[in-house]
Motif scaffolding. Structure first.
Motif, PDB file in Angstrom:
ATOM      1  N   VAL A  31      -9.990   3.861  -7.173  1.00 51.91           N
ATOM      2  CA  VAL A  31      -8.586   3.527  -6.937  1.00 51.91           C
ATOM      3  C   VAL A  31      -7.815   4.797  -6.596  1.00 51.91           C
ATOM      4  O   VAL A  31      -8.032   5.849  -7.203  1.00 51.91           O
ATOM      5  CB  VAL A  31      -7.954   2.863  -8.180  1.00 51.91           C
ATOM      6  N   VAL A  32      -6.921   4.697  -5.607  1.00 53.26           N
ATOM      7  CA  VAL A  32      -6.075   5.820  -5.224  1.00 53.26           C
ATOM      8  C   VAL A  32      -4.609   5.367  -5.206  1.00 53.26           C
ATOM      9  O   VAL A  32      -4.305   4.247  -4.795  1.00 53.26           O
ATOM     10  CB  VAL A  32      -6.482   6.378  -3.840  1.00 53.26           C
ATOM     11  N   ILE A  33      -3.731   6.222  -5.686  1.00 54.63           N
ATOM     12  CA  ILE A  33      -2.286   6.002  -5.575  1.00 54.63           C
ATOM     13  C   ILE A  33      -1.775   6.966  -4.516  1.00 54.63           C
ATOM     14  O   ILE A  33      -1.972   8.183  -4.630  1.00 54.63           O
ATOM     15  CB  ILE A  33      -1.571   6.253  -6.910  1.00 54.63           C
ATOM     16  N   HIS A  34      -1.139   6.433  -3.463  1.00 54.62           N
ATOM     17  CA  HIS A  34      -0.683   7.300  -2.379  1.00 54.62           C
ATOM     18  C   HIS A  34       0.742   6.961  -1.972  1.00 54.62           C
ATOM     19  O   HIS A  34       1.193   5.825  -2.085  1.00 54.62           O
ATOM     20  CB  HIS A  34      -1.621   7.215  -1.174  1.00 54.62           C
ATOM     21  N   LYS A  35       1.422   7.971  -1.486  1.00 53.43           N
ATOM     22  CA  LYS A  35       2.804   7.838  -0.998  1.00 53.43           C
ATOM     23  C   LYS A  35       2.830   8.235   0.458  1.00 53.43           C
ATOM     24  O   LYS A  35       2.548   9.384   0.808  1.00 53.43           O
ATOM     25  CB  LYS A  35       3.744   8.732  -1.808  1.00 53.43           C
ATOM     26  N   LYS A  42       2.028   3.295  -3.218  1.00 53.80           N
ATOM     27  CA  LYS A  42       1.130   2.140  -3.220  1.00 53.80           C
ATOM     28  C   LYS A  42      -0.184   2.483  -3.902  1.00 53.80           C
ATOM     29  O   LYS A  42      -0.657   3.620  -3.810  1.00 53.80           O
ATOM     30  CB  LYS A  42       0.868   1.703  -1.774  1.00 53.80           C
ATOM     31  N   MET A  43      -0.774   1.507  -4.578  1.00 53.88           N
ATOM     32  CA  MET A  43      -2.102   1.669  -5.147  1.00 53.88           C
ATOM     33  C   MET A  43      -3.094   0.925  -4.257  1.00 53.88           C
ATOM     34  O   MET A  43      -2.899  -0.236  -3.915  1.00 53.88           O
ATOM     35  CB  MET A  43      -2.173   1.120  -6.568  1.00 53.88           C
ATOM     36  N   THR A  44      -4.176   1.620  -3.863  1.00 51.23           N
ATOM     37  CA  THR A  44      -5.177   1.028  -2.983  1.00 51.23           C
ATOM     38  C   THR A  44      -6.556   1.132  -3.609  1.00 51.23           C
ATOM     39  O   THR A  44      -6.911   2.158  -4.188  1.00 51.23           O
ATOM     40  CB  THR A  44      -5.191   1.743  -1.613  1.00 51.23           C
ATOM     41  N   SER A  45      -7.324   0.086  -3.496  1.00 51.47           N
ATOM     42  CA  SER A  45      -8.704   0.083  -3.999  1.00 51.47           C
ATOM     43  C   SER A  45      -9.604   0.724  -2.955  1.00 51.47           C
ATOM     44  O   SER A  45      -9.623   0.309  -1.798  1.00 51.47           O
ATOM     45  CB  SER A  45      -9.155  -1.346  -4.271  1.00 51.47           C
ATOM     46  N   THR A  78      -7.116  -3.387  -7.533  1.00 55.30           N
ATOM     47  CA  THR A  78      -5.690  -3.506  -7.828  1.00 55.30           C
ATOM     48  C   THR A  78      -5.318  -4.910  -8.290  1.00 55.30           C
ATOM     49  O   THR A  78      -4.287  -5.109  -8.934  1.00 55.30           O
ATOM     50  CB  THR A  78      -4.839  -3.145  -6.596  1.00 55.30           C
ATOM     51  N   GLY A 296      -1.851  11.689  -1.881  1.00 55.15           N
ATOM     52  CA  GLY A 296      -2.519  10.724  -2.744  1.00 55.15           C
ATOM     53  C   GLY A 296      -3.394  11.356  -3.805  1.00 55.15           C
ATOM     54  O   GLY A 296      -3.863  12.494  -3.657  1.00 55.15           O
ATOM     55  N   GLY A 298      -6.572  10.030  -6.738  1.00 51.13           N
ATOM     56  CA  GLY A 298      -7.405   8.903  -7.088  1.00 51.13           C
ATOM     57  C   GLY A 298      -8.478   9.227  -8.115  1.00 51.13           C
ATOM     58  O   GLY A 298      -8.687  10.379  -8.504  1.00 51.13           O
TER      59      GLY A 298
END
Length: 303
Positions: A31-35, A42-45, A78, A296, A298
């Motif tokens: 999982v990564v949290i990126h802006k 946003k959180m992306t799997s 997510t 980001g 993760g």
């Protein structure tokens, strides 16, 4: 007494079968949290590797021949959502002459297409907008795949799909060399649909200097673009690696898409890694699906 002998015989048969067969459960949770610029965080799997769960196994048929299978499904961490076995799903045979796979198999081109993508081939990599890495059919239905054995570092693979849908077909091959610090691969794929066709070609290479690993690639999608990627992985310690990369695509329709990425990955253990970094793409890259700018962080765990 007779029942006991039958039970012992059955137990022996089960033990023999288990000794000749194997079944493994495996997976990746990432999982990564990126802006991104102008967009809420946003959180992306799947920041470095797509999150997945799979089953794979082999059976020893004797004489060096083995039966193999793989069933693998993607998982959105997510939300917990998971479709069917939407990643690879195949059955096949292998021996000293190579391996044949039948089913939903990734193409031979896909095997090597992103092999030298810098910045861990992650969502922070500047290569993510490149047409030669995005436009091809990576997993056609009804695919037939063959991989050769290794010949002193040289190997290859070829794949072709049956026309499951009228006019749709994907044919691909790759050849590669892996020996010592050197890696070189050439991949080609031809996608056909409704009377038209598109071809993809990529040449990738890397050289491990010890203090750094140099990455490079060149790709062509016919009548669409020609692209170049450059990168370097620098091990700062036994657990910490810094990666930087640059990508450029010269579009046949006009314009040049470029991107830059920088990230670091730290291994907490053999199975768990934390990573973070940034990425910036230009306007032409954004039109191809790139991002203006991204930061980001993760976490990846394999099992």
């Amino acid at each position: 007494m007779k029942k006991s002998l039958i039970a012992l015989a059955a137990l022996g048969a089960m033990s023999a079968a288990s000794a000749q067969s194997s079944l493994n459960l495996y997976g990746i949770a990432d999982v990564v949290i990126h802006k991104d610029k102008g967009v809420a965080a946003k959180m992306t799997s799947g920041g470095v590797s797509s999150s997945r769960i799979g089953f794979k196994g082999t059976e020893d048929l004797g004489g060096g021949l083995k039966a193999n299978f793989l069933l693998e499904k993607g998982v959105d961490l997510t939300s917990g959502a998971a479709a069917g076995f939407d990643r690879q799903s195949y059955v096949g045979l292998s021996n000293q002459f190579g391996e044949v796979r039948l089913g939903g198999v990734y193409t031979a081109y896909d095997d090597v297409a992103a092999a030298t993508s810098p910045v861990f081939d992650s969502v922070l990599s500047p290569t993510k907008f490149l047409p030669t890495l995005n436009d091809y059919n990576y997993k056609p239905d009804g695919n037939i795949y063959y991989a050769s054995p290794d010949f002193g570092g040289f190997s290859g693979a070829a794949s072709t799909s049956l026309k499951q849908k009228p006019g749709n077909k994907a044919t691909a091959f790759h050849v590669k060399y892996e020996g010592g610090p050197v890696y070189v691969s050439l991949g080609y794929q031809r996608d056909s649909a409704s009377g038209s066709s598109t071809t993809f070609t990529r040449l990738n290479g890397s050289y491990d200097l010890g203090v750094a690993k140099i990455l490079a690639g060149y790709g062509v999608e016919k009548d669409v673009s020609k692209d170049l990627t450059l990168g370097v992985d620098v091990p700062l310690s036994a657990n910490l690696t810094l990666s930087a990369g640059y990508a450029r695509a010269k579009l046949d329709a006009g314009g040049t898409a470029t991107g830059f990425g920088l990230a670091a990955a730290y291994s907490l253990s053999k199975r768990t890694t934390v990573y973070g970094g940034l990425r910036n793409d230009n306007v032409d890259a954004v039109t191809l699906g790139g991002v203006d700018s991204r930061v980001g962080f993760g976490l990846k765990h394999t099992f």
